[in-house]
Write an enzyme that holds these catalytic residues in place. Sequence first.
Site, PDB file in Angstrom:
ATOM      1  N   ASP A 135      -3.249  -2.184  -5.207  1.00  0.00           N
ATOM      2  CA  ASP A 135      -2.031  -3.754  -5.029  1.00  0.00           C
ATOM      3  C   ASP A 135      -1.167  -4.181  -5.726  1.00  0.00           C
ATOM      4  O   ASP A 135       0.343  -3.891  -5.672  1.00  0.00           O
ATOM      5  CB  ASP A 135      -2.968  -5.548  -4.750  1.00  0.00           C
ATOM      6  N   HIS A 184       1.123  -1.281   0.173  1.00  0.00           N
ATOM      7  CA  HIS A 184      -0.054  -0.073  -0.580  1.00  0.00           C
ATOM      8  C   HIS A 184       0.605   1.209  -0.212  1.00  0.00           C
ATOM      9  O   HIS A 184       0.370   2.157  -0.574  1.00  0.00           O
ATOM     10  CB  HIS A 184      -0.798   0.040   1.275  1.00  0.00           C
ATOM     11  N   HIS A 212      -0.942 -11.086  -5.035  1.00  0.00           N
ATOM     12  CA  HIS A 212       0.774 -10.823  -4.317  1.00  0.00           C
ATOM     13  C   HIS A 212       1.483 -12.062  -4.809  1.00  0.00           C
ATOM     14  O   HIS A 212       2.232 -11.598  -5.511  1.00  0.00           O
ATOM     15  CB  HIS A 212       0.476 -11.014  -2.655  1.00  0.00           C
ATOM     16  N   HIS A 262      -9.461  -1.704  -5.659  1.00  0.00           N
ATOM     17  CA  HIS A 262      -8.373  -2.427  -4.734  1.00  0.00           C
ATOM     18  C   HIS A 262      -7.173  -3.387  -4.869  1.00  0.00           C
ATOM     19  O   HIS A 262      -6.173  -3.098  -4.577  1.00  0.00           O
ATOM     20  CB  HIS A 262      -8.866  -2.926  -3.341  1.00  0.00           C
TER      21      HIS A 262
END
Length: 275
Positions: free
Chosen positions: A238, A74, A262, A234
């Site tokens: 990311d 973030h 991720h 979001h």
Amino acid sequence: MIFSKTIQRDVIFYGIGLHTSAKCSLKVSPADAGTGYLFRVRDEEAKVDHITLEGSNLGTNMVCGSSVVRTVEHLLSALVGLGITDVIITTNDVETPILDGSAADFFKELKFAGVRTIGDHKPLRLDKQLTISMGGKMVAIYPRNDNDVVVSFRIDFDNEVVRTMPQELTYSHSEDNYFEQIAFARTFGFKKDLQALLSNNLCLGGSLENAVLIDDNRVINVDGLRFESEIVSHKVLDIIGDLSPVFRDYIGFTLVADQAGHSINNKFLKQFYAE
């Protein structure tokens, strides 16, 4: 002309870590052109790049010598959103503060500190393409005929509530667009997964103050979503943080992601710089 940028003064962030629940702090400081995003942890330092970033299922971590700082995505995303190319990030803690679960506080406080030009920045124009897939997920990058940077992201969660929300977002990267479309989108999770995460000492600092929690038939947060596309926004937040070296080093590309997270983002990052 594209410029290298840093901040005008130190900014300190305090809060708890999402996964550790530890009280954490870090300081972001001005830096000279060419520094990049430099982490200093205790007596060690390392630059954010494809080697030092390590992706897991639930976050991206920064390896700084013998130390690891968890969930840095973030903060890195906010730096990219502001067009900041060079800062020094100092911490002695094991995790980046989660704050409200978005990049908004990082973005606003760094912008309030002042962003200043420190020289010319010469990113490369992308001249290759790359696609990787993993377990039904995909990340790809394609050159463009202009200098724009565009992210196209698609989600597909096995949850009826999320399926009522926008499933795709095409984001054209700029400071204004980042602030309006991306910065305020909070991290999210599903109630059915919560006990397993806690049992594995994950999300120990998570709460409705720093995350969107979704059940089988509703968003549990009293105020609901901040905006309709918060979940897919979001995911864009990311991937910008996870791939921050690409956003800093290159222009003229379209990044396409399908159900990415991720782990695959980090796999993509390493392969991108290996070729």
